[in-house]
Design a protein around this motif. Structure first.
Motif, PDB file in Angstrom:
ATOM      1  N   THR A 206       0.837  -1.216   0.000  1.00  0.00           N
ATOM      2  CA  THR A 206       0.000   0.000   0.000  1.00  0.00           C
ATOM      3  C   THR A 206       0.866   1.258   0.000  1.00  0.00           C
ATOM      4  OG1 THR A 206      -0.206  -0.242   2.376  1.00  0.00           O
ATOM      5  CG2 THR A 206      -2.080  -0.965   1.073  1.00  0.00           C
ATOM      6  N   SER A 207       1.948   1.231   0.808  1.00  0.00           N
ATOM      7  CA  SER A 207       2.810   2.427   0.798  1.00  0.00           C
ATOM      8  C   SER A 207       3.485   2.575  -0.557  1.00  0.00           C
ATOM      9  CB  SER A 207       3.834   2.382   1.937  1.00  0.00           C
ATOM     10  OG  SER A 207       4.748   1.345   1.686  1.00  0.00           O
ATOM     11  N   ASN A 208       3.818   1.406  -1.152  1.00  0.00           N
ATOM     12  CA  ASN A 208       4.419   1.448  -2.488  1.00  0.00           C
ATOM     13  C   ASN A 208       3.457   2.042  -3.496  1.00  0.00           C
ATOM     14  OD1 ASN A 208       7.018   0.607  -2.377  1.00  0.00           O
ATOM     15  ND2 ASN A 208       6.490  -1.546  -2.357  1.00  0.00           N
ATOM     16  N   CYS A 209       2.181   1.620  -3.341  1.00  0.00           N
ATOM     17  CA  CYS A 209       1.151   2.135  -4.267  1.00  0.00           C
ATOM     18  C   CYS A 209       1.101   3.646  -4.191  1.00  0.00           C
ATOM     19  CB  CYS A 209      -0.212   1.569  -3.908  1.00  0.00           C
ATOM     20  SG  CYS A 209      -0.416  -0.046  -4.593  1.00  0.00           S
ATOM     21  N   GLN A 210       1.214   4.145  -2.959  1.00  0.00           N
ATOM     22  CA  GLN A 210       1.161   5.590  -2.766  1.00  0.00           C
ATOM     23  C   GLN A 210       2.312   6.267  -3.524  1.00  0.00           C
ATOM     24  OE1 GLN A 210       1.216   6.562   1.381  1.00  0.00           O
ATOM     25  NE2 GLN A 210       1.660   8.709   0.919  1.00  0.00           N
ATOM     26  N   TYR A 211       3.520   5.721  -3.341  1.00  0.00           N
ATOM     27  CA  TYR A 211       4.682   6.293  -4.032  1.00  0.00           C
ATOM     28  C   TYR A 211       4.569   6.127  -5.537  1.00  0.00           C
ATOM     29  CZ  TYR A 211       7.122   7.006   0.365  1.00  0.00           C
ATOM     30  OH  TYR A 211       7.473   7.453   1.600  1.00  0.00           O
ATOM     31  N   MET A 212       3.980   4.960  -5.930  1.00  0.00           N
ATOM     32  CA  MET A 212       3.849   4.677  -7.361  1.00  0.00           C
ATOM     33  C   MET A 212       2.951   5.729  -8.022  1.00  0.00           C
ATOM     34  SD  MET A 212       2.775   1.093  -9.041  1.00  0.00           S
ATOM     35  CE  MET A 212       1.028   1.288  -8.998  1.00  0.00           C
TER      36      MET A 212
END
Ligand SMILES: Nc1ncnc2c1ncn2[C@@H]1O[C@H](COP(=O)(O)OP(=O)(O)OP(=O)(O)O)[C@@H](O)[C@H]1O
Ligand SMILES: [Mg+2]
Length: 400
Positions: free
Chosen positions: A124-130
């Motif tokens: 989820t945090s990756n999704c945010q950065y993505m």
């Protein structure tokens, strides 16, 4: 060390992308901006162009690759996390709320749950950065779009094949506040046609030449050469394909050869052949100094025009524009110019701005300009039409 190796690859790749962007946008596009017509520089202050290139190019060089890299890394991590989660616990791929609900409802092995949770939160945090990187990349591409706005089209290598010229409701003024000097010009010149242009002094004959070479941009309307709007191609492409013999040609300081072939793309034989066809070979051999200067005394106006004709022959232009010297050119040189035009430019479209009656006797049609307008549709020579007859009569009266 794997992380160090990975970082090295990333940085190298980032530099490569940056260098590629720089080559594509600055290396290839900057010359086109430098070739832009005068109006472009009148409308866009130099500071704005420089700031556009420096700011947007900086973004294209550094920020686009950086964010593109970040986007790739986060995508990769997201894909890995998805694969691992789907292998370990496929149901975790459902939306977050559903997953958390299910997670607390379904009793699973604590160890697996912890593992999956860690991966999921990372995802989820990756999704945010993505998403953030995606937005950054999209935003930075606006800079690329802005830079691409300055690009013009490249015409076909063999353009213009036929040499047909069409003025469509063409208007021109030298500056925004000055009066219109060509006013709604409607004209079609077929490929290979010899058109004479006559009119009183100040009627716009030389302005028509300036329009064709895009020394001044149109106020309205357009000019098509073989169906291509001349404003859609770069100035260097346009001017490379046309040749002009101006009213009062200026020579460069240098040799005759440099004046005829400044980029040294032709052999000596070709240069001599061109001079021979324009009857200048002997003159150049016997009386023209080795090193020419811009001093107008060394080579007469007519001879300078003949040298321009040699240059046009070498360039093999399909369209020739001759602005006849209004100053007195001796009868012999004058007839040599006419003979060269008739014999050596047979297949070229020739626009001759004529100041002498015998010049228009040689052309196919005559266009009469008055205050930047065509007074009537061009008349055929020898047609006996009223306009042509009156032109000859006026000339005869003046002579008498
Ligand atoms: N560089 C310029 N800036 C502003 N106005 C100009 C410029 N050159 C020409 N003009 C104006 O444009 C109009 C047409 O001039 P142009 O030189 O086309 O006439 P022309 O028909 O070639 O005359 P001539 O027979 O004397 O050569 C004139 O009113 C002239 O004052
Ligand atoms: Mg003129």
């Amino acid at each position: 060390h794997p992380p160090a190796a990975g970082r090295f690859i990333l940085v190298t790749q980032q530099l490569q992308v940056g260098s590629y962007c720089c080559d594509q946008v600055i290396g290839r596009r900057l010359p086109q901006v430098l070739d832009s017509p005068m109006r472009f520089f009148e409308w866009n202050p130099m500071g704005r162009i420089l700031s556009c290139f420096s700011r947007y190019q900086d973004e294209v060089d550094s920020l686009v690759p950086h964010h593109l890299n970040a986007l790739l890394v986060f995508c990769l991590i997201a894909v890995c996390a998805c694969v691992v989660t789907s292998v370990i616990f496929p149901i975790m791929l459902l939306p977050l709320v559903l997953l958390i609900t299910l997670f607390y409802c379904v009793c699973v092995c604590v160890c697996v749950c912890v593992c999956v949770c860690v991966l999921w939160f990372q995802l989820t945090s990756n999704c945010q950065y993505m998403i953030q990187s995606l937005m950054e990349v999209e935003a930075r591409f606006i800079s690329v779009e802005r830079l691409l706005e300055y690009i013009t089209l490249d015409p076909a290598e063999d353009w213009p094949r036929c040499g047909a010229i069409t003025f469509q409701d063409y208007q021109m003024r030298y500056s925004q506040n000055s009066p219109v000097v060509l006013n709604g010009l409607q004209l079609h010149v077929s490929g290979g046609e010899k058109l004479g242009i006559v009119g009183k002094t100040g009627s716009g004959k030389s302005s028509l030449a300036a329009a064709l070479f895009r020394l001044v941009e149109p106020a309205a309307g357009r000019i098509l050469i073989d169906g291509v709007d001349i404003t859609s191609i770069s100035l260097s492409d346009l001017r490379r394909k046309l040749s002009i013999i101006p009213q009062d040609p200026v020579l460069f300081t240098g040799t005759v050869r440099y004046n005829l072939d400044p980029f040294s793309v032709h052999s000596d034989e070709e240069v001599w052949a061109a001079l021979e066809k324009t009857y200048m070979k002997d003159t150049v051999r016997l009386s023209v100094p080795a090193e020419l200067t811009q001093d107008e005394g060394t080579v007469s106006a007519g001879q300078r025009q003949l040298m321009c004709l040699s240059r046009a022959l070498l360039r093999n232009s399909k369209i020739i524009l001759l602005d006849e010297a209004s100053a007195s050119v001796d009868a012999e040189t004058d007839s040599l110019i006419q003979i060269t035009i008739r014999d050596s430019f047979q297949h070229c479209t020739t626009l001759t701005i004529a100041h002498r009656i015998h010049t228009i006797l040689q052309v196919d049609r005559v266009l009469v300009l008055d205050h930047g307008q065509v007074t009537a549709s061009p008349v055929q020579c020898g047609s006996g039409s009223g306009l042509f007859r009156s032109l000859v009569q006026v000339h005869v009266q003046v002579q008498v």
